[in-house]
Design an enzyme around this catalytic site. Structure first.
Site, PDB file in Angstrom:
ATOM      1  N   SER A   1       0.842  -1.193   0.000  1.00 46.83           N
ATOM      2  CA  SER A   1       0.000   0.000   0.000  1.00 46.83           C
ATOM      3  C   SER A   1       0.880   1.246   0.000  1.00 46.83           C
ATOM      4  CB  SER A   1      -0.996   0.030   1.166  1.00 46.83           C
ATOM      5  OG  SER A   1      -1.933   1.078   0.952  1.00 46.83           O
TER       6      SER A   1
ATOM      7  N   HIS B   1       5.796  13.290   7.468  1.00 47.94           N
ATOM      8  CA  HIS B   1       5.692  14.747   7.332  1.00 47.94           C
ATOM      9  C   HIS B   1       6.388  15.352   8.548  1.00 47.94           C
ATOM     10  CE1 HIS B   1       2.541  13.974   4.321  1.00 47.94           C
ATOM     11  NE2 HIS B   1       2.124  13.062   5.177  1.00 47.94           N
TER      12      HIS B   1
ATOM     13  N   CYS C   1      -1.569  -3.878   3.491  1.00 45.96           N
ATOM     14  CA  CYS C   1      -2.576  -4.933   3.334  1.00 45.96           C
ATOM     15  C   CYS C   1      -1.889  -6.287   3.432  1.00 45.96           C
ATOM     16  CB  CYS C   1      -3.290  -4.805   1.992  1.00 45.96           C
ATOM     17  SG  CYS C   1      -4.311  -3.322   1.863  1.00 45.96           S
TER      18      CYS C   1
ATOM     19  N   HIS D   1      -9.857  -3.065  40.509  1.00 42.49           N
ATOM     20  CA  HIS D   1      -8.765  -2.427  41.234  1.00 42.49           C
ATOM     21  C   HIS D   1      -9.096  -2.211  42.707  1.00 42.49           C
ATOM     22  CE1 HIS D   1      -7.448  -1.386  37.057  1.00 42.49           C
ATOM     23  NE2 HIS D   1      -6.314  -1.753  37.576  1.00 42.49           N
TER      24      HIS D   1
ATOM     25  N   GLU E   1      -2.058   0.619  34.112  1.00 47.46           N
ATOM     26  CA  GLU E   1      -3.096   1.636  33.960  1.00 47.46           C
ATOM     27  C   GLU E   1      -2.938   2.803  34.936  1.00 47.46           C
ATOM     28  OE1 GLU E   1      -5.299  -2.434  33.747  1.00 47.46           O
ATOM     29  OE2 GLU E   1      -3.607  -1.545  34.811  1.00 47.46           O
TER      30      GLU E   1
ATOM     31  N   ASP F   1       7.295  -0.390  36.524  1.00 51.05           N
ATOM     32  CA  ASP F   1       6.812  -1.193  35.401  1.00 51.05           C
ATOM     33  C   ASP F   1       7.936  -1.305  34.383  1.00 51.05           C
ATOM     34  OD1 ASP F   1       5.387  -2.048  32.920  1.00 51.05           O
ATOM     35  OD2 ASP F   1       3.622  -1.776  34.185  1.00 51.05           O
TER      36      ASP F   1
ATOM     37  N   ASP G   1      12.848  -3.125  36.072  1.00 47.54           N
ATOM     38  CA  ASP G   1      12.485  -4.516  36.354  1.00 47.54           C
ATOM     39  C   ASP G   1      12.026  -4.615  37.806  1.00 47.54           C
ATOM     40  OD1 ASP G   1      12.351  -7.237  36.790  1.00 47.54           O
ATOM     41  OD2 ASP G   1      14.354  -7.673  36.040  1.00 47.54           O
ATOM     42  N   GLY G   2      10.790  -5.052  38.015  1.00 52.98           N
ATOM     43  CA  GLY G   2      10.257  -5.146  39.367  1.00 52.98           C
ATOM     44  C   GLY G   2      11.059  -6.061  40.261  1.00 52.98           C
TER      45      GLY G   2
ATOM     46  N   ASP H   1       0.696  -6.643  40.404  1.00 51.51           N
ATOM     47  CA  ASP H   1      -0.486  -6.725  39.531  1.00 51.51           C
ATOM     48  C   ASP H   1      -0.021  -6.973  38.106  1.00 51.51           C
ATOM     49  OD1 ASP H   1      -3.074  -6.604  38.580  1.00 51.51           O
ATOM     50  OD2 ASP H   1      -3.058  -4.425  38.380  1.00 51.51           O
TER      51      ASP H   1
END
EC number: 4.1.1.50
Length: 394
Positions: free
Chosen positions: A67, A72, A87, A179, A203, A222, A260-261, A278
């Site tokens: 395609s 820009h 596609c 939560h 989140e 995170d 890294d947790g 979580d």
């Protein structure tokens, strides 16, 4: 007569920022960067057209066998707007955008994906061996493959919904139910709740709940910065781009760290009253999955070592449904091996279960919180903290 299949494609629109002005005014460099990114993503470049404008700015358009694509640039703002439409399955437009951003040294601020042609989009979510759940998708707000997971944010019957690796993580209509069940009983179980560590939970809702419940410091860790930023940009709950930017700077009680947790918990730093883990479900059938490192006895013991006296650890622990509770049973055993006391919480949302571990769990008294939960009351705390018999009898 059989109808030929409808054309099916993906149109990815991306905003790139923080690019050097000289890079955005370099016609030859932009041509090469776009061509290399498209080729690296599996596309076939047929033609490239570029034009420089006065006093600055460049447009590059690529005609593809699949395609088209375009860039820009606005050098005076350090920005480039990109679109890649392909596609079929031969080329990956998301990878093309990521490669181009890397070549330009850009920050990928926003990515939007629109399905083109074909049938309405769907996600087939694995539930248990031999069983799946199908989600019909409306508008796709964001689709991205990161180093750690495939992220999809799209409209569903449950509102704007987050999927990671085709597993639904949260949805607009029920995210607060999830939560609150994750955090509120844990906050009540702790003797204090001033210092909170959140591992995962991209989140940002748990961070906000922690502050509402009295936290003066929330370290949110995170590993996937792209996931956190996508959630802030596209989910109508949790962080906004503005509150996330403040947390990234450390302005206010919430501090976001892209790390890294596991290493964070094992490193030096403060002790916490509540540690929240979580994450998507444990993957016992995938030994190489990085999530599994955070579902071990060792990680729980490391978390326990970072607690204040009277502190607790709470973790997403899978489903209590008898036909898919293997990960919950494994988590139950681990928590009892590591902690003197374990409390079960069952959510009314999506069959989720949570486990709270500590040495001396406090009574569940909502009166101690400055926050009034929407979905949790005293009856919930009596009914939903009774573990299923399959766990109690272990």
């Amino acid at each position: 007569m059989t109808q030929p299949p409808a054309p099916v494609g993906r149109h990815v629109l991306a905003d790139l920022e923080d690019v050097d002005a000289a890079v955005l005014d370099d016609v030859a460099g932009l041509r090469a960067a776009l061509a290399d990114a498209l080729t690296g993503a599996g596309a076939t470049v047929r033609q490239l057209v570029a034009e420089a404008f006065e006093p600055h700015g460049v447009t590059v358009v690529a005609l593809l066998a699949e395609s088209h694509a375009s860039v820009h640039t606005w050098p005076e703002h350090g920005r480039a707007l990109v679109d890649v439409f392909t596609c079929g399955d031969a080329a990956d437009p998301h990878r093309a955008v990521a490669l181009l951003a890397g070549a330009l040294g850009a920050t990928l601020r926003e990515v939007r994906t629109e399905p083109r042609g074909g049938e309405p989009g769907r996600v087939v979510e694995p539930i248990s061996p031999g069983l799946t759940r199908t989600w019909a998708l409306g508008r796709i707000h964001h689709r991205e493959s990161t180093e750690f997971q495939d992220i999809l944010i799209a409209d569903t019957a449950h509102g704007v919904t987050l999927f990671c690796d085709d597993e639904r993580q949260s949805a607009e209509s029920t995210q607060l139910i999830y939560h609150e069940a994750l955090f509120v009983p844990a906050a009540l179980s702790a003797r204090r709740r001033e210092r909170v560590l959140v591992v995962g939970s991209s989140e940002g809702v748990v961070s906000e709940l922690a502050v509402a419940c009295g936290a003066t410091l929330v370290d949110h860790v995170d590993v996937d910065d792209a996931a956190v930023r996508a959630c802030a940009a596209h989910l109508p709950y949790g962080y906004t781009p503005e509150t996330l930017a403040a947390a990234e700077r450390g302005d206010g009680p919430v501090r976001v760290h892209y790390a890294d947790g596991l290493r964070w918990v094992r490193g030096d730093g403060p002790r916490y009253d509540v540690i929240v883990v979580d994450l998507p479900d444990e993957r016992p059938d995938d030994a190489e999955n990085q999530l599994n490192r955070l579902y071990t006895h060792r990680f729980l013991a490391d978390c326990r070592a970072r607690l204040t006296d009277g502190g607790v650890v709470v973790s997403q622990a899978g489903s209590a449904a008898a036909w898919r509770d293997a990960t919950l049973r494994a988590a139950w055993d681990r928590f009892h091996d590591v902690f003197a006391q374990v409390r079960y919480v069952g959510s009314d949302e999506h069959e989720w279960s949570f486990l709270i571990g500590g040495e001396d769990l406090a009574d569940l008294d909502l009166a101690v919180l400055p926050y009034a939960p929407v979905s949790i009351d005293a009856d919930f705390l009596r009914a939903r903290t009774v573990a299923p018999a399959t766990l109690r009898n272990r």
